[in-house]
Motif scaffolding. Structure first.
Motif, PDB file in Angstrom:
ATOM      1  N   UNK A 191      18.525   8.372  -9.379  1.00  0.00           N
ATOM      2  CA  UNK A 191      19.923   8.716  -9.592  1.00  0.00           C
ATOM      3  C   UNK A 191      20.173  10.129  -9.066  1.00  0.00           C
ATOM      4  N   UNK A 192      21.410  10.385  -8.666  1.00  0.00           N
ATOM      5  CA  UNK A 192      21.801  11.760  -8.369  1.00  0.00           C
ATOM      6  C   UNK A 192      21.796  12.548  -9.675  1.00  0.00           C
ATOM      7  N   UNK A 193      21.409  13.796  -9.578  1.00  0.00           N
ATOM      8  CA  UNK A 193      21.260  14.607 -10.785  1.00  0.00           C
ATOM      9  C   UNK A 193      22.581  15.083 -11.377  1.00  0.00           C
ATOM     10  N   UNK A 194      23.631  15.172 -10.581  1.00  0.00           N
ATOM     11  CA  UNK A 194      24.830  15.860 -11.043  1.00  0.00           C
ATOM     12  C   UNK A 194      25.736  15.029 -11.931  1.00  0.00           C
ATOM     13  N   UNK A 195      25.488  13.716 -12.058  1.00  0.00           N
ATOM     14  CA  UNK A 195      26.420  12.940 -12.869  1.00  0.00           C
ATOM     15  C   UNK A 195      25.794  12.251 -14.090  1.00  0.00           C
ATOM     16  N   UNK A 196      24.593  12.643 -14.465  1.00  0.00           N
ATOM     17  CA  UNK A 196      24.012  12.181 -15.725  1.00  0.00           C
ATOM     18  C   UNK A 196      23.692  13.386 -16.589  1.00  0.00           C
ATOM     19  N   UNK A 197      23.658  13.187 -17.894  1.00  0.00           N
ATOM     20  CA  UNK A 197      23.336  14.303 -18.793  1.00  0.00           C
ATOM     21  C   UNK A 197      21.915  14.783 -18.552  1.00  0.00           C
ATOM     22  N   UNK A 257      22.945  20.580  -0.849  1.00  0.00           N
ATOM     23  CA  UNK A 257      22.967  20.494   0.616  1.00  0.00           C
ATOM     24  C   UNK A 257      22.324  19.198   1.109  1.00  0.00           C
ATOM     25  N   UNK A 258      21.281  18.767   0.419  1.00  0.00           N
ATOM     26  CA  UNK A 258      20.536  17.579   0.853  1.00  0.00           C
ATOM     27  C   UNK A 258      21.226  16.282   0.452  1.00  0.00           C
ATOM     28  N   UNK A 259      21.680  16.219  -0.799  1.00  0.00           N
ATOM     29  CA  UNK A 259      22.196  14.957  -1.341  1.00  0.00           C
ATOM     30  C   UNK A 259      23.705  14.938  -1.562  1.00  0.00           C
TER      31      UNK A 259
END
Length: 259
Positions: free
Chosen positions: A137-143, A162-164
């Motif tokens: 998962x992308x880190x920015x949208x889960x707790x 920058x990468x994802x």
């Protein structure tokens, strides 16, 4: 062998192609030679050679001309999971957290700018989920992901962005870096991360980071449930205290194991 330069050095193209074929077989849920050749942009002859080589090494299997991923990958995955220290020491705390809350408890580990689900435990009223161990998962949208990001350096976080990028999952997903950094500061101050329908509409989660003995953040645990049950003092006070306590237990056990 032909190699091509990358930002991180040089890659062996044949290995890169083999990895593309493995991913394609997963995405296509199995495929024939022609489908694979089209998917990874190579000739049918080359695709056949790669597939036979992967088959010889038990990475793929073949039945009636259709190739699928082999169970040897399961063996490798189980080995990797059991080697992970966070996973080793999170099993009991996750089960306890699920039982005490009645909700879904999850462990996510950090790897190459993603969060990888490694374990879960379900309480009596836990929501159904299609998320599987090993899913990224992308880190920015889960707790759990935000709990991890908050305890990485600013340079590391910017590299992840920058990468994802910051892809939008729902209307509440944070997609601006300035807003994300502001929230990460708040997470560091309170030691807990929240997500409110940022990945899945109607779902709220509470998470805390897990640090390795060298103080590097390596994982996060959290508890998730429907908005109807994740509100008020339970969401803002009770669950954060419980999640922090379980994360602390995992960290202490990891530290004692390292001593």
């Amino acid at each position: 062998m032909t190699k091509k330069p990358t930002e991180d050095g040089r890659l062996i193209q044949s290995v890169e192609k083999a990895c593309q074929i493995v991913r394609a077989l997963r995405e296509l849920d199995g495929a024939g030679v022609t489908e694979i050749a089209d998917q990874v942009n190579m000739s049918k002859g080359s695709a056949h050679t790669y597939l036979k080589t992967l088959q010889r090494n038990n990475i793929v299997t073949e039945i009636d001309g259709r190739y699928q991923l082999g169970l040897f990958l399961l063996e490798l995955g189980e080995y990797v999971k059991h080697q992970n220290k966070a996973w080793q020491f999170a099993q009991e705390p996750l089960e306890e957290m699920a039982a005490e809350t009645g909700e879904l408890a999850r462990l996510i580990v950090r790897e190459q700018g993603y969060g990888v689900y490694l374990a879960k435990a379900t309480g009596e009223h836990a929501i159904e989920t299609t998320i599987r161990p090993g899913q990224r998962e992308y880190l920015h949208y889960t707790s759990q992901g935000k709990a991890i990001l908050a305890h990485m350096s600013e340079a590391e976080v910017r590299k992840v962005i920058d990468t994802h990028g910051l892809p939008k999952r729902t209307e509440k997903t944070i997609t601006e870096s300035a807003e994300l950094f502001e929230e990460l500061e708040e997470i560091r101050e309170r030691g807990i991360a929240f997500s409110q329908s940022e990945r899945t509409r109607g779902l709220r989660c509470v998470a805390a980071p897990i640090h390795a003995p060298n103080d590097t953040v390596v994982a996060a645990i959290g508890v998730c449930g429907p908005t109807s049950r994740m509100r008020g003092d339970r969401f803002r006070e009770e669950l954060p205290t419980l999640v922090r306590d379980k994360a602390n237990v995992i960290e202490v056990n990891m530290q004692m194991d390292a001593d």
